[in-house]
Design an enzyme around this catalytic site. Structure first.
Site, PDB file in Angstrom:
ATOM      1  N   ASN A 102      40.467  25.305  -8.769  1.00 39.14           N
ATOM      2  CA  ASN A 102      40.942  24.104  -8.370  1.00 39.14           C
ATOM      3  C   ASN A 102      41.010  22.727  -8.975  1.00 39.14           C
ATOM      4  O   ASN A 102      41.761  21.802  -8.738  1.00 39.14           O
ATOM      5  CB  ASN A 102      39.943  23.580  -6.498  1.00 39.14           C
ATOM      6  CG  ASN A 102      38.718  23.201  -7.281  1.00 39.14           C
ATOM      7  OD1 ASN A 102      37.944  23.975  -8.159  1.00 39.14           O
ATOM      8  ND2 ASN A 102      38.369  22.323  -6.411  1.00 39.14           N
ATOM      9  N   TYR A 103      40.418  22.863 -10.343  1.00 41.71           N
ATOM     10  CA  TYR A 103      40.305  21.548 -10.972  1.00 41.71           C
ATOM     11  C   TYR A 103      40.660  21.846 -12.437  1.00 41.71           C
ATOM     12  O   TYR A 103      40.272  22.742 -13.026  1.00 41.71           O
ATOM     13  CB  TYR A 103      38.804  21.165 -10.968  1.00 41.71           C
ATOM     14  CG  TYR A 103      38.601  19.771 -11.595  1.00 41.71           C
ATOM     15  CD1 TYR A 103      38.939  18.569 -11.393  1.00 41.71           C
ATOM     16  CD2 TYR A 103      37.368  19.642 -12.509  1.00 41.71           C
ATOM     17  CE1 TYR A 103      39.000  17.349 -11.989  1.00 41.71           C
ATOM     18  CE2 TYR A 103      36.889  18.482 -13.195  1.00 41.71           C
ATOM     19  CZ  TYR A 103      37.809  17.513 -12.669  1.00 41.71           C
ATOM     20  OH  TYR A 103      37.439  16.005 -13.550  1.00 41.71           O
ATOM     21  N   ASN A 142      -4.042  -5.328  20.425  1.00 41.93           N
ATOM     22  CA  ASN A 142      -2.702  -5.951  20.126  1.00 41.93           C
ATOM     23  C   ASN A 142      -1.729  -5.021  19.344  1.00 41.93           C
ATOM     24  O   ASN A 142      -2.125  -4.838  18.002  1.00 41.93           O
ATOM     25  CB  ASN A 142      -2.512  -7.310  19.565  1.00 41.93           C
ATOM     26  CG  ASN A 142      -1.352  -8.111  19.661  1.00 41.93           C
ATOM     27  OD1 ASN A 142      -0.271  -7.393  19.956  1.00 41.93           O
ATOM     28  ND2 ASN A 142      -1.431  -9.248  19.463  1.00 41.93           N
ATOM     29  N   ARG A 161       0.746  -1.170   0.063  1.00 43.14           N
ATOM     30  CA  ARG A 161       0.000  -0.072  -0.042  1.00 43.14           C
ATOM     31  C   ARG A 161       0.909   1.230  -0.094  1.00 43.14           C
ATOM     32  O   ARG A 161       0.315   2.497  -0.130  1.00 43.14           O
ATOM     33  CB  ARG A 161      -0.913  -0.058   1.340  1.00 43.14           C
ATOM     34  CG  ARG A 161      -2.001  -0.852   0.964  1.00 43.14           C
ATOM     35  CD  ARG A 161      -3.099  -0.950   2.247  1.00 43.14           C
ATOM     36  NE  ARG A 161      -2.352  -1.807   3.380  1.00 43.14           N
ATOM     37  CZ  ARG A 161      -2.772  -1.926   4.843  1.00 43.14           C
ATOM     38  NH1 ARG A 161      -3.774  -1.038   4.667  1.00 43.14           N
ATOM     39  NH2 ARG A 161      -2.061  -2.770   5.388  1.00 43.14           N
ATOM     40  N   GLU A 163      -7.139 -12.311  16.253  1.00 46.93           N
ATOM     41  CA  GLU A 163      -6.911 -11.642  15.008  1.00 46.93           C
ATOM     42  C   GLU A 163      -8.467 -10.826  14.400  1.00 46.93           C
ATOM     43  O   GLU A 163      -9.317 -11.541  14.628  1.00 46.93           O
ATOM     44  CB  GLU A 163      -6.301 -12.284  13.764  1.00 46.93           C
ATOM     45  CG  GLU A 163      -4.962 -12.546  13.899  1.00 46.93           C
ATOM     46  CD  GLU A 163      -4.229 -11.269  14.179  1.00 46.93           C
ATOM     47  OE1 GLU A 163      -3.994 -10.168  13.399  1.00 46.93           O
ATOM     48  OE2 GLU A 163      -3.761 -11.006  15.408  1.00 46.93           O
ATOM     49  N   THR A 219       3.572 -13.485  10.838  1.00 45.88           N
ATOM     50  CA  THR A 219       4.484 -13.008  11.783  1.00 45.88           C
ATOM     51  C   THR A 219       4.892 -14.054  12.490  1.00 45.88           C
ATOM     52  O   THR A 219       6.114 -13.940  12.960  1.00 45.88           O
ATOM     53  CB  THR A 219       3.788 -11.930  12.945  1.00 45.88           C
ATOM     54  OG1 THR A 219       2.565 -12.676  13.268  1.00 45.88           O
ATOM     55  CG2 THR A 219       3.169 -10.569  12.292  1.00 45.88           C
ATOM     56  N   ASN A 272       1.179   2.109   7.044  1.00 44.67           N
ATOM     57  CA  ASN A 272       0.994   1.294   5.879  1.00 44.67           C
ATOM     58  C   ASN A 272       0.901   1.927   4.563  1.00 44.67           C
ATOM     59  O   ASN A 272       0.985   1.468   3.358  1.00 44.67           O
ATOM     60  CB  ASN A 272      -0.458   0.332   6.067  1.00 44.67           C
ATOM     61  CG  ASN A 272      -0.402  -0.463   7.205  1.00 44.67           C
ATOM     62  OD1 ASN A 272       0.704  -1.351   7.422  1.00 44.67           O
ATOM     63  ND2 ASN A 272      -1.247  -0.264   8.079  1.00 44.67           N
ATOM     64  N   ASN A 276      40.522  39.179   3.130  1.00 42.77           N
ATOM     65  CA  ASN A 276      39.624  39.480   2.251  1.00 42.77           C
ATOM     66  C   ASN A 276      39.329  39.002   0.930  1.00 42.77           C
ATOM     67  O   ASN A 276      40.178  39.218   0.273  1.00 42.77           O
ATOM     68  CB  ASN A 276      39.301  41.055   2.413  1.00 42.77           C
ATOM     69  CG  ASN A 276      38.135  41.735   1.989  1.00 42.77           C
ATOM     70  OD1 ASN A 276      37.077  41.907   2.863  1.00 42.77           O
ATOM     71  ND2 ASN A 276      37.985  42.120   0.925  1.00 42.77           N
TER      72      ASN A 276
HETATM   73  C1  UD1 Z   1      -0.283  -7.724  13.349  1.00 39.64           C
HETATM   74  C2  UD1 Z   1      -0.927  -8.518  14.377  1.00 39.64           C
HETATM   75  C3  UD1 Z   1      -2.010  -7.897  14.888  1.00 39.64           C
HETATM   76  C4  UD1 Z   1      -1.687  -6.667  15.540  1.00 39.64           C
HETATM   77  C5  UD1 Z   1      -1.332  -5.886  14.634  1.00 39.64           C
HETATM   78  C6  UD1 Z   1      -0.469  -4.459  14.944  1.00 39.64           C
HETATM   79  C7  UD1 Z   1      -0.384 -10.977  13.783  1.00 39.64           C
HETATM   80  C8  UD1 Z   1      -0.890 -12.094  13.134  1.00 39.64           C
HETATM   81  N1  UD1 Z   1      -1.204  -9.788  13.836  1.00 39.64           N
HETATM   82  O1  UD1 Z   1      -1.188  -7.682  12.277  1.00 39.64           O
HETATM   83  O2  UD1 Z   1      -2.313  -8.804  16.105  1.00 39.64           O
HETATM   84  O3  UD1 Z   1      -2.864  -6.035  15.962  1.00 39.64           O
HETATM   85  O4  UD1 Z   1       0.170  -6.406  13.802  1.00 39.64           O
HETATM   86  O5  UD1 Z   1      -0.170  -3.573  13.882  1.00 39.64           O
HETATM   87  O6  UD1 Z   1       0.879 -10.874  14.138  1.00 39.64           O
HETATM   88  N2  UD1 Z   1       5.879  -9.459   8.626  1.00 39.64           N
HETATM   89  C9  UD1 Z   1       6.939 -10.132   8.265  1.00 39.64           C
HETATM   90  N3  UD1 Z   1       6.703 -11.545   7.462  1.00 39.64           N
HETATM   91  C10 UD1 Z   1       5.615 -11.921   7.506  1.00 39.64           C
HETATM   92  C11 UD1 Z   1       4.215 -11.113   7.784  1.00 39.64           C
HETATM   93  C12 UD1 Z   1       4.416  -9.895   8.483  1.00 39.64           C
HETATM   94  O7  UD1 Z   1       8.025  -9.777   8.498  1.00 39.64           O
HETATM   95  O8  UD1 Z   1       5.602 -12.930   6.953  1.00 39.64           O
HETATM   96  C13 UD1 Z   1       5.917  -7.997   9.225  1.00 39.64           C
HETATM   97  C14 UD1 Z   1       5.527  -6.796   8.199  1.00 39.64           C
HETATM   98  O9  UD1 Z   1       6.535  -6.536   7.483  1.00 39.64           O
HETATM   99  C15 UD1 Z   1       5.219  -5.750   9.289  1.00 39.64           C
HETATM  100  C16 UD1 Z   1       4.830  -6.865  10.429  1.00 39.64           C
HETATM  101  O10 UD1 Z   1       5.361  -8.191  10.328  1.00 39.64           O
HETATM  102  O11 UD1 Z   1       6.025  -5.124   9.590  1.00 39.64           O
HETATM  103  C17 UD1 Z   1       3.277  -6.923  10.612  1.00 39.64           C
HETATM  104  O12 UD1 Z   1       2.794  -7.545   9.811  1.00 39.64           O
HETATM  105  P1  UD1 Z   1       1.364  -7.298   9.268  1.00 39.64           P
HETATM  106  O13 UD1 Z   1       1.006  -8.218   7.962  1.00 39.64           O
HETATM  107  O14 UD1 Z   1       0.959  -6.046   8.819  1.00 39.64           O
HETATM  108  O15 UD1 Z   1       0.328  -7.569  10.235  1.00 39.64           O
HETATM  109  P2  UD1 Z   1      -0.971  -7.106  10.891  1.00 39.64           P
HETATM  110  O16 UD1 Z   1      -1.882  -7.724   9.936  1.00 39.64           O
HETATM  111  O17 UD1 Z   1      -1.265  -5.635  10.696  1.00 39.64           O
HETATM  112 CA    CA Z   2       0.061  -4.031   9.807  1.00 35.75          CA
END
Ligand code: UD1
Ligand code: CA
Length: 457
Positions: free
Chosen positions: A385-386, A169, A16, A154, A79, A227, A376
C-alpha cells in the site's frame, strides 16, 4: 438542588513517586489518577470542575482531555493556598467539593452521599472522614464527648491525646461556596509546617458558629491516596477488583481476575469468557458469548457476539459476530471486520474493511484496502500500500481468491470472483472471473545437478 462545583488539587510535586511524570498523570489501568477524580466529581453532579495545577502544569493540562478549568498554583504553599487560587472559580453560589487528584478510588456515589448529608443538615462544611487502624500522617478528626465534631488537626500539630484518634480527615470536603471564600481569607501559615492548611478553613467556620461536621465513610479504601509506586500498585489492584467484580456479577466469566485488566468504561455482554493476561481498555465494547484472550489487548474496539479473540491486539476497530481473530493477529486502527470472518495467525490489518465470511488465515498484511465478502486470502499475501511517499487503496471484490504469496501493488482492483495466481505481483486490475498471473514461467534444466556437483550423491 443547589449548584455544585468541584475543585481538584493537583499541584504537588509527588516527589516520592521518583518520576519525571507528574504524580496525578500516573495511570491506574487505562487512565490517569486525575481522570478518575474528575469523573467521580462529574458523577456526583458537579457541573463545573477546576483543577489546581502547579508542578509540570503544562503537561497535566495537555494530558487531561476533559472539559475542566485549570488554575495555576505557582508555589505549593499548602492545601488552603491551593484552594485560594480557585477563588474566582468557586464563586458565591451553592456548594463546592474539594478533592485531591491522587485519590482515584473515590466514587461518585460517596461524593453524592456527602453532598446529600451536607444539604440535609444544612452544614457550612462537611468533611469526609474514615476510621483507620493506622492513622499515621493523616489529619485527625476531633470530637467532643457527645461525638460532635470540633476540629480537624494535622498530625504534626496534634497533641499525644489527639494522635490516638483513629478517625482521619480524608482531605475531601463539601463547602458552602460563599462561606469557604470568607474562611479562606483567614487562613495563615502559622503551624508546624508553615503551610496554609485547608483544614483551618473548617476551624474558622466553627468559630463563626456555623455548622461543620464530618461524615464517616464506610469504605476506607476510597480515600487511599497515592504517594509512591507501591501505593499505585495497591490502588490499581483495588480498582481492578472493583471493576472485575462488577462484570462477574453481571454475567461475565473472568478466569483469573488478578490477571485481567479491564478499564472502567468497558462493556462486556453475558456469558463472555475473559482469559488471563487480557487488557481491555478505553471505550471497548464486547458482545455476548465471546471468548477473549488469553493475552488479548483490545483498545477502544468493538467485538460482537460469539466472536473469539485469541492472543491478539485490536486497536480502535470493530469485529463482527462469529468472527475468529488470532492467535497472534494485529488489527491496527480503523478496521471494520465483518461477521463470520477468520483472521488467523500472523495477520496484520490496518485501515481496512473486511466483508462477511472472508478468510485471511495466515501470514498476511492488508493495509488501506476494501475487501468484499467470501474472499479467500492465501498464505503470505501482501497488500503493498505504500510506495515510500504515498499510500494507496486496494479493492478486492466479493468471492475473489487471492493466491498464496501474492503482492497486490496499490492502487489495484481485483474484481468479483477473480483469482490471482500464487506468487504473483499484481500491478494491473484483474477483471471479474479472470485470473491475474504475474510470475516468470518455470523452466526445467535437465541434469543441472549432475553438472553442478562433480561427486554424485
Ligand atoms: C492532607 C490534609 C490532611 C489529610 C490528608 C489526607 C491538609 C493540610 N492536610 O494532608 O488533613 O488527612 O491530606 O490525605 O490539608 N496540594 C496542592 N498544593 C499545595 C499542597 C498540596 O495542590 O500547595 C495537593 C497535593 O498535590 C495533593 C493534595 O493537595 O494532591 C494533598 O496534599 P498533601 O501535601 O499530600 O497533604 P497531606 O499532608 O497528605
Ligand atoms: Ca498526601
Amino acid at each position: 438542588m443547589s449548584k455544585l462545583k468541584a475543585v481538584i488539587l493537583a499541584a504537588g510535586a509527588g516527589t516520592r513517586m521518583a518520576s519525571e511524570i507528574p504524580k496525578v498523570l500516573h495511570k491506574v489501568l487505562d487512565r490517569s489518577m486525575l481522570a478518575y477524580v474528575i469523573e467521580a466529581a462529574n458523577e456526583a453532579g458537579a457541573k463545573e470542575i477546576c483543577v489546581v495545577v502547579g508542578h509540570k502544569a503544562e503537561t497535566v493540562i495537555k494530558e487531561t482531555p476533559y472539559e475542566v478549568a485549570f488554575v495555576e498554583q505557582k508555589e505549593q504553599l499548602g492545601t488552603g493556598h491551593a484552594v485560594m487560587q480557585a477563588e474566582e472559580f468557586i464563586g458565591e453560589e451553592g456548594n463546592v467539593l474539594i478533592l485531591f487528584g491522587d485519590t482515584p478510588l473515590i466514587t461518585g456515589d460517596t461524593l453524592k452521599s456527602m453532598v446529600d448529608y451536607h444539604n440535609t443538615n444544612e452544614n457550612a462544611v462537611t468533611v469526609l472522614s474514615a476510621m483507620v487502624s493506622n492513622p499515621q500522617g493523616y489529619g485527625r478528626i476531633i470530637r467532643d464527648n457527645n461525638s460532635t465534631f470540633i476540629k480537624s488537626i494535622e498530625h504534626k500539630d496534634a497533641s499525644l491525646e489527639e494522635l490516638k484518634v483513629k478517625e482521619i480527615n480524608s482531605g475531601m470536603y463539601c463547602f458552602n461556596a460563599a462561606i469557604l471564600k470568607e474562611a479562606l481569607k483567614e487562613i495563615t501559615p502559622h503551624n508546624a509546617q508553615g503551610e496554609y492548611y485547608l483544614p483551618d478553613a473548617v476551624l474558622h467556620i466553627l468559630n463563626k458558629k456555623l455548622k461543620a461536621d464530618a461524615l464517616v465513610i464506610d469504605s476506607y479504601e476510597e480515600i487511599l491516596g497515592v504517594n509512591t509506586r507501591v501505593q499505585l500498585a495497591e490502588v490499581s489492584k483495588i480498582m481492578r477488583k472493583r471493576i472485575n467484580e462488577q462484570h462477574m456479577l453481571g454475567g461475565v466469566t473472568i478466569i483469573n481476575p488478578d490477571q485481567t485488566y479491564i478499564g472502567k468504561d468497558v462493556k462486556i455482554g453475558l456469558d463472555t469468557i475473559v482469559y488471563p493476561n487480557s487488557f481491555l481498555e478505553g471505550r471497548t465494547s464486547i458482545g455476548t458469548n465471546c471468548t477473549i484472550g488469553p493475552s488479548a489487548k483490545l483498545i477502544s474496539s468493538t467485538v460482537n457476539d460469539f466472536s473469539i479473540i485469541d492472543q491478539s491486539t485490536i486497536l480502535s476497530s470493530s469485529v463482527g459476530e462469529h468472527t475468529n481473530v488470532g492467535p497472534y493477529a494485529y488489527i491496527r486502527p480503523n478496521c471494520t471486520i465483518g461477521d463470520h470472518v477468520k483472521i488467523g495467525d500472523f495477520v496484520e490489518i490496518k485501515n481496512a474493511r473486511i466483508g462477511n465470511n472472508t478468510k485471511v488465515s495466515h501470514l498476511t498484511y492488508i493495509g488501506d484496502a476494501d475487501v468484499g465478502e467470501y474472499v479467500n486470502f492465501g498464505c503470505g499475501t501482501v497488500v503493498v500500500n505504500y510506495d515510500g511517499v504515498n499510500k494507496f487503496r486496494t479493492t478486492i471484490k466479493d468471492y475473489a481468491f487471492i493466491g498464496c504469496n501474492t503482492n497486490l501493488i496499490s492502487p489495484v482492483k481485483v474484481e468479483e470472483k477473480a483469482y490471482t495466481a500464487a506468487g504473483s505481483t499484481i500491478t494491473k486490475d484483474v477483471p471479474a472471473y479472470g485470473l491475474g498471473i504475474a510470475r516468470a514461467q518455470q523452466v526445467n534444466i535437465e541434469d543441472w545437478v549432475k553438472r553442478k556437483r562433480n561427486k554424485l550423491f
